[in-house]
Design a protein around this motif. Structure first.
Motif, mmCIF file in Angstrom:
data_model
loop_
_atom_site.group_PDB
_atom_site.id
_atom_site.type_symbol
_atom_site.label_atom_id
_atom_site.label_comp_id
_atom_site.label_asym_id
_atom_site.label_seq_id
_atom_site.Cartn_x
_atom_site.Cartn_y
_atom_site.Cartn_z
ATOM 1 N N GLY A 3 0.794 -1.221 0.000
ATOM 2 C CA GLY A 3 0.000 0.000 0.000
ATOM 3 C C GLY A 3 0.828 1.272 0.000
ATOM 4 N N LYS A 14 4.136 1.168 -4.500
ATOM 5 C CA LYS A 14 5.200 0.678 -5.390
ATOM 6 C C LYS A 14 4.694 0.458 -6.817
ATOM 7 C CE LYS A 14 5.701 -2.802 -2.556
ATOM 8 N NZ LYS A 14 4.789 -2.282 -1.528
ATOM 9 N N GLN A 74 1.987 1.630 -8.257
ATOM 10 C CA GLN A 74 1.565 2.896 -8.855
ATOM 11 C C GLN A 74 2.793 3.708 -9.271
ATOM 12 O OE1 GLN A 74 -1.627 3.644 -9.528
ATOM 13 N NE2 GLN A 74 -0.729 5.354 -10.628
ATOM 14 N N ASP A 117 -5.991 1.403 -9.030
ATOM 15 C CA ASP A 117 -7.416 1.364 -8.708
ATOM 16 C C ASP A 117 -8.296 0.963 -9.898
ATOM 17 O OD1 ASP A 117 -6.733 2.055 -6.114
ATOM 18 O OD2 ASP A 117 -6.775 4.196 -6.577
ATOM 19 N N ASP A 120 0.885 13.582 -1.098
ATOM 20 C CA ASP A 120 -0.327 14.379 -1.315
ATOM 21 C C ASP A 120 -1.433 14.040 -0.324
ATOM 22 O OD1 ASP A 120 -0.296 11.806 -2.870
ATOM 23 O OD2 ASP A 120 -2.405 12.329 -3.113
ATOM 24 N N ALA A 142 2.686 9.219 -6.506
ATOM 25 C CA ALA A 142 2.579 8.386 -7.708
ATOM 26 C C ALA A 142 1.232 8.544 -8.390
ATOM 27 C CB ALA A 142 2.826 6.926 -7.355
#
Ligand code: GDP
Ligand code: MG
Length: 697
Positions: free
Chosen positions: A19, A22, A24, A43, A137, A260
């Motif tokens: 999670g 990596k 992404q 996603d 972010d 990412a």
């Protein structure tokens, strides 16, 4: 497609907790380098490296994926790896063939359980590490807190070479504190940065961070330290070359910041990989032998061919795919190579580069590069392919299975298909194992934990079209005795002509844990002729495997046959075997038999707030807490807990911590089961074995 020399190659493995981003990140790096023309998303199931149906369905990386991009005339190979505790074996394999690790850390969570595991694995290989602080972010993301957590665990040599411009939702770029430049990114995710000066409100922070970096680099090198003392600083040139050397020597671990999903920070990260990661020619690979000796494996451009197989994929359509890193010489398409580990010839057809699942044919793959070949007949993970005389390379150390479940085919007659498919999956995943239970005849599938077994069963269905039902996990209980006794068994039968006669006295004594079983012959004066003694041993062996209390193998005791009698005509081997099993029954009824259960070493990681509750829960699972450490925002708890109490732990931990806790466990030792639990275990075993017996009739 070009063929790259070692000087124009970089191999990096992305490792870290599940999670942290990596997969992404690989997606965004490939997109920003122009290797793919759209930004794949975890996603949406559109990333390059999570292409397996099971990975897309679960939105989690389950096995290592390979991809590459060209940046500044350099080919960068990316190995994306799983971060969940049950699946870390592929991260280990990837680290063995990488020249550096990108340790990806969530800027909200800081160091988590797998971060520490992969860091240890990388450290064992003296591997250079770049720390990528991702998800900057997000709400509550913080460089300061993450750095505190990282330095708390890995030391102060983790040091930023970038600072984020804005945090949380306002994260919009980075300040490169080596070049003292700012890179700001558009908010639409298109990823093209604008270069500019360090924003005025950050110049103080950037200068301070740069001074700290210079001091750290100077500290890592005696000659630089002298210059630093003389001049009070380092030149730009000294800083860059000094940092490069310190990174290669795994003495300084630079930290970079990214997002990412918003696609911020990719170009500076690509630049950093090309600048700071050693080329395959500059740094030998490291490996540990079975005796834990550190050996170095240099990459050589020319010379004898040798390539190390670090992964195998079991694809029911494409066949077996073998992923390798060339160590020396070059592996050519349409050639024959020797597998020196198995001493067989292998015919290579197409040799390919892998962009996720997409294969590109190339004429050859040179030393330092990573590629794949399909349909090899015998080659397996950890093998070396190459000219005779190529050095053997230590095998990748994979963890042993810890938990086993009984599985049952949904349709009768699928047994054969299941064994074949499991055999193929085992080539791909050496951390599973399957066996048939000697007593119940059930097929047992063993793996690293519940989710690992579930994924394996899902792969059986999707890839091989066989469906199985997962029964309850099987605890491999054992039985033992706690008192010494002398026992007697006499088998006598008169049926018309020849009768049967066997008679023996056997002493049963407890042995220490782990001693298993010993048999001794203490007959004097020919009370039993020597030729019957093996039959007595066989009788006791068979009986002990069937157990006494609950049908589990009886261990940690010695059986000594010391007396008996025989009949000149009626005695035979079968009679003595029968007598021995009667003696076993007689002995066990009085030797105070008891049950043993496997106990696991467990490590739990969770945010500090949960520590109290999790300790209480482990206590209620009959756990013995061995220690507790605070690591910045998280706590690590070590405990020894009976396996029987850990079967449902995965779900519990996830729900108790809202998915923020994780754990790791491995077998420790066997211990006596408290007597108040005996009745339940015995009843459950009887029910199960009773049902089996009824079915067999
Ligand atoms: N907000 C945010 N989410 C991210 C970022 N990177 C990844 N994610 C999300 O975090 C989740 C896990 O990402 P993934 O790449 O699968 O993590 P991995 O397990 O380390 O491979 C996914 O839902 C991603 O969309 C990021 O920089 N910012
Ligand atoms: Mg992933």
């Amino acid at each position: 497609m070009k063929v790259y020399d070692a000087a124009n190659l970089r191999n990096v493995a992305l490792v870290g907790h599940s999670g942290s981003g990596k997969t992404q990140l690989v997606s965004a790096l490939l997109f920003s380098a122009g290797a793919v023309n759209r930004l794949g998303k975890v996603d949406d199931g559109t990333t390059v490296t999570d292409y397996d149906e099971e990975e897309i369905a679960r939105k989690h990386t389950l096995s290592a994926g390979l991809a590459y991009a060209e940046w500044n005339k350099t080919k960068i190979n990316f190995i994306d790896t799983p971060g969940m505790a049950n699946f870390l074996s592929d991260a280990r394999a990837a680290l063995r063939v990488a020249d550096a690790a990108l340790v990806v850390v969530d800027a909200v969570a800081g160091v988590e359980v797998s971060t520490e595991k992969v860091w240890e694995d990388a450290a064992e290989l003296a591997l250079p590490r770049l720390v990528v602080l991702n998800r900057v972010d997000r709400e509550r993301a913080s460089l300061e807190r993450s750095l505190e957590s990282l330095r708390g665990v890995f030391g102060r040599t983790v040091i930023p070479i970038q600072l984020p411009i804005g945090e949380e939702r306002n994260f919009k770029g980075i300040v490169d504190i080596v070049a003292m430049k700012a890179h700001t990114f558009p908010a639409d995710g298109s990823g093209k940065p604008t270069e500019g000066d360090v924003p005025a409100d950050m110049s103080g922070a950037a200068t301070t961070a740069r001074e700290a970096l210079i001091e750290m680099v100077a500290e890592a090198d005696d000659a630089l330290m002298e210059k630093f003392f003389d001049a009070g600083t380092l030149t730009q040139e000294e800083l860059v070359t000094g940092l490069k050397r310190a990174v290669a020597a795994a003495r300084v671990f630079p930290l970079l910041v990214t997002s990412a999903t918003v696609n911020i920070g990719m170009q500076p990260l690509l630049d950093a990989i090309v600048t700071y990661v050693p080329t395959p020619a500059e740094r030998p690979l490291h490996a540990r032998t079975a005796e834990s000796e550190d050996i170095e494996i240099p990459t050589r451009d020319g010379g004898a061919v040798s390539a190390f197989v670090w992964k195998t994929v079991a694809d029911p359509f494409a066949g077996r795919i073998t992923l390798f890193r060339v160590i020396s010489g070059s592996l050519k398409a349409d050639s024959t190579v020797h597998n020196i580990s198995r001493d067989v010839q292998e015919r290579l057809g197409h040799v390919v580069l892998l962009q996720g699942k997409t294969q590109t044919n190339v004429p050859e793959i040179k030393a330092g590069d990573i590629g794949a070949v399909a349909k090899l007949k015998e080659t397996q993970t950890s093998d070396v392919m190459g000219d005779k005389g190529a050095a053997k390379i230590p095998a990748i150390k994979f963890p042993e299975p810890v938990l086993s479940y009984a599985i049952e085919p949904k349709s009768r007659g699928d047994e054969e298909k299941i064994s074949t498919a499991l055999h193929r999956l085992q080539e791909e995943d050496p951390t599973i194992n399957y066996t048939r239970d000697a007593q119940t005849k059930e097929l047992l599938l063993a793996g690293q934990g519940q989710s690992h077994i579930e994924v394996t069963v899902a792969k059986l269905k999707r890839r091989f079209g066989v469906e199985v039902t997962l029964k309850l996990p099987r605890i491999p209980y054992r039985e033992t005795i706690t008192a010494s006794v002398e026992a007697h068994g006499r088998h006598k039968k008169q049926t018309g002509g020849h009768g049967q006669f066997g008679d023996c006295k056997v002493k049963f004594e407890p042995l220490p844990r782990g001693a298993d079983f010993e048999f001794a012959n203490d007959i004097f004066g020919g009370a039993i002729p020597r030729q019957y003694v093996p039959a007595i041993e066989k009788g006791i062996q068979d009986s002990r495997m069937r157990g006494f209390l609950a049908g589990y193998p009886m261990v940690d005791f010695r059986a000594t046959v010391f007396d008996g009698s025989f009949h000149a005509v009626d005695s035979n081997e079968l009679s003595f075997k029968m007598a021995a099993s009667l003696a076993f029954k007689d002995g066990m009824s009085r030797a105070r038999p008891t049950l043993l259960e496997p106990v696991m070493n467990v490590e739990v990681y969770a945010p500090n707030d949960f520590a109290g509750d999790l300790m209480g829960d482990l206590n209620s699972r009959r756990g013995r807490i061995g220690g507790m450490d605070t690591r910045g925002p998280s706590t690590i708890i070590r405990a020894k807990v009976p396996m029987a109490e850990m079967l449902t732990y995965e779900q519990h931990l996830t729900s108790a911590t809202g998915g923020r806790g994780s754990y790791h466990m491995e077998f420790s030792h066997y211990e006596e089961v408290p007597s108040h639990l005996h009745a339940k275990i015995i009843a459950a075993s009887k029910a199960e074995r009773g049902a089996e017996a009824a079915e067999e009739v």
